[in-house]
Design an enzyme around this catalytic site. Structure first.
Site, PDB file in Angstrom:
ATOM      1  N   GLY A 240       0.774  -1.242   0.000  1.00 46.20           N
ATOM      2  CA  GLY A 240       0.000   0.000   0.000  1.00 46.20           C
ATOM      3  C   GLY A 240       0.799   1.282   0.000  1.00 46.20           C
ATOM      4  O   GLY A 240       0.272   2.335   0.398  1.00 46.20           O
ATOM      5  N   SER A 241       2.043   1.242  -0.474  1.00 50.24           N
ATOM      6  CA  SER A 241       2.804   2.499  -0.477  1.00 50.24           C
ATOM      7  C   SER A 241       2.228   3.497  -1.476  1.00 50.24           C
ATOM      8  O   SER A 241       2.222   4.714  -1.211  1.00 50.24           O
ATOM      9  CB  SER A 241       4.292   2.247  -0.748  1.00 50.24           C
ATOM     10  OG  SER A 241       4.508   1.727  -2.032  1.00 50.24           O
ATOM     11  N   ASN A 242       1.719   3.029  -2.606  1.00 50.90           N
ATOM     12  CA  ASN A 242       1.074   3.958  -3.552  1.00 50.90           C
ATOM     13  C   ASN A 242      -0.203   4.539  -2.941  1.00 50.90           C
ATOM     14  O   ASN A 242      -0.477   5.734  -3.090  1.00 50.90           O
ATOM     15  CB  ASN A 242       0.765   3.273  -4.882  1.00 50.90           C
ATOM     16  CG  ASN A 242       1.980   3.200  -5.779  1.00 50.90           C
ATOM     17  OD1 ASN A 242       2.338   4.176  -6.429  1.00 50.90           O
ATOM     18  ND2 ASN A 242       2.644   2.062  -5.792  1.00 50.90           N
TER      19      ASN A 242
ATOM     20  N   MET B 276      -3.965  -7.192  -6.871  1.00 50.37           N
ATOM     21  CA  MET B 276      -3.353  -8.282  -7.637  1.00 50.37           C
ATOM     22  C   MET B 276      -4.357  -9.207  -8.321  1.00 50.37           C
ATOM     23  O   MET B 276      -3.965 -10.255  -8.833  1.00 50.37           O
ATOM     24  CB  MET B 276      -2.414  -9.093  -6.737  1.00 50.37           C
ATOM     25  CG  MET B 276      -1.255  -8.277  -6.168  1.00 50.37           C
ATOM     26  SD  MET B 276      -0.280  -7.423  -7.440  1.00 50.37           S
ATOM     27  CE  MET B 276       0.586  -8.841  -8.137  1.00 50.37           C
TER      28      MET B 276
ATOM     29  N   ASN C 102      -5.215   1.771 -13.349  1.00 48.75           N
ATOM     30  CA  ASN C 102      -4.215   0.919 -12.693  1.00 48.75           C
ATOM     31  C   ASN C 102      -2.832   1.515 -12.920  1.00 48.75           C
ATOM     32  O   ASN C 102      -2.599   2.190 -13.925  1.00 48.75           O
ATOM     33  CB  ASN C 102      -4.271  -0.491 -13.293  1.00 48.75           C
ATOM     34  CG  ASN C 102      -3.269  -1.434 -12.655  1.00 48.75           C
ATOM     35  OD1 ASN C 102      -3.164  -1.500 -11.432  1.00 48.75           O
ATOM     36  ND2 ASN C 102      -2.511  -2.151 -13.462  1.00 48.75           N
TER      37      ASN C 102
ATOM     38  N   HIS D 275       1.197   0.364 -13.287  1.00 46.13           N
ATOM     39  CA  HIS D 275       2.023  -0.809 -13.568  1.00 46.13           C
ATOM     40  C   HIS D 275       3.494  -0.385 -13.552  1.00 46.13           C
ATOM     41  O   HIS D 275       3.850   0.621 -14.179  1.00 46.13           O
ATOM     42  CB  HIS D 275       1.653  -1.398 -14.935  1.00 46.13           C
ATOM     43  CG  HIS D 275       2.428  -2.626 -15.253  1.00 46.13           C
ATOM     44  ND1 HIS D 275       2.172  -3.840 -14.655  1.00 46.13           N
ATOM     45  CD2 HIS D 275       3.494  -2.824 -16.061  1.00 46.13           C
ATOM     46  CE1 HIS D 275       3.037  -4.727 -15.089  1.00 46.13           C
ATOM     47  NE2 HIS D 275       3.853  -4.144 -15.946  1.00 46.13           N
TER      48      HIS D 275
HETATM   49  C1  GRF Z   1       3.404  -1.207  -7.470  1.00 48.12           C
HETATM   50  O1  GRF Z   1       4.690  -1.385  -7.992  1.00 48.12           O
HETATM   51  C2  GRF Z   1       2.377  -1.157  -8.564  1.00 48.12           C
HETATM   52  O2  GRF Z   1       2.856  -0.613  -9.745  1.00 48.12           O
HETATM   53  C3  GRF Z   1       2.081  -2.622  -8.773  1.00 48.12           C
HETATM   54  O3  GRF Z   1       2.096  -3.178  -7.496  1.00 48.12           O
HETATM   55  C4  GRF Z   1       2.969  -2.421  -6.652  1.00 48.12           C
HETATM   56  C5  GRF Z   1       2.199  -2.042  -5.438  1.00 48.12           C
HETATM   57  O4  GRF Z   1       3.008  -1.499  -4.440  1.00 48.12           O
HETATM   58  N1  GRF Z   1       0.840  -2.784  -9.485  1.00 48.12           N
HETATM   59  P1  GRF Z   1       2.342  -0.828  -3.165  1.00 48.12           P
HETATM   60  O5  GRF Z   1       1.358  -1.847  -2.584  1.00 48.12           O
HETATM   61  O6  GRF Z   1       1.622   0.412  -3.622  1.00 48.12           O
HETATM   62  O7  GRF Z   1       3.452  -0.536  -2.208  1.00 48.12           O
END
Ligand code: GRF
Length: 184
Positions: A11-13, A82, A99, A101
């Site tokens: 969940g860092s994004n 995922m 999304n 990627h």
């Molecule tokens: C990210 O690299 C995103 O591009 C991919 O999964 C990863 C998720 O990372 N789809 P986080 O959970 O946001 O840390």
């Protein structure tokens, strides 16, 4: 414009997005996903349930659609979610799901975009934000950036550079799509 973020793990994004934009809720498809802790710390509402708790993927997605409808969500922001989006969710929300990627699509689609680019020995990879369709990382590209692989890189430093670019690109795309930033 109300957004919900879907994630499966770290969940860092999500964290970067939630620090800059109001997030109506987070959905995690694992009850122990770390993203749920991040959301609680940020005061963002969470929902979590697992595919295996339902009789079918259709029923699972119908439960998700009910949440989206209840909260009148305008845009679904997948960030490390995922699962492949199935027909029910696409039928209800196609054109309103994006999304991120960690590669320069159509290069290196799938669950291991960073590792695959690294193993292929590319001089540069990238990050892509795209609309979600029924394929795996095949939807129309909204915005993408190139990220170099440097001679001194390890896979860890390469991966960190990819993620840093994600943290820049996703908020920029949300802003361009008309999502309003938080007001302090
Ligand atoms: C990210 O690299 C995103 O591009 C991919 O999964 C990863 C998720 O990372 N789809 P986080 O959970 O946001 O840390």
């Amino acid at each position: 414009m109300k957004i919900a973020v879907f994630a499966s793990g770290n969940g860092s994004n999500f964290q970067v997005i939630a620090e800059q934009f109001p997030v109506e809720f987070v959905f995690a498809d694992h009850r122990d996903a770390y993203v749920l802790k991040r959301a609680k710390n940020l005061g963002v509402q969470t929902y979590a349930f697992e595919l295996k708790e339902f009789d079918s993927k259709q029923a699972y997605e119908e439960a998700i659609i009910a949440l989206l409808n209840k909260h009148a969500i305008d845009l679904v922001v997948l960030a490390g979610y995922m699962k492949i989006v199935g027909p029910p969710l696409l039928a209800a929300y196609e054109g309103r799901i994006i999304n991120i990627h960690p590669a320069y699509l159509p290069e290196f689609p799938g669950a291991h975009g960073i590792e695959d680019a690294w193993k292929a020995g590319v001089a540069e990879s990238g990050v892509t934000v795209h609309w979600v369709d029924s394929g795996v990382d095949t939807g129309q590209v909204i915005k993408q950036v190139r990220v170099p692989r440097l001679a001194e890189d390890t896979i860890e430093s390469f991966e960190a550079r990819i993620h840093d670019n994600e943290y820049q690109l996703y908020p920029a795309v949300l802003e361009n799509l008309g999502v309003e930033r938080k007001v302090d």
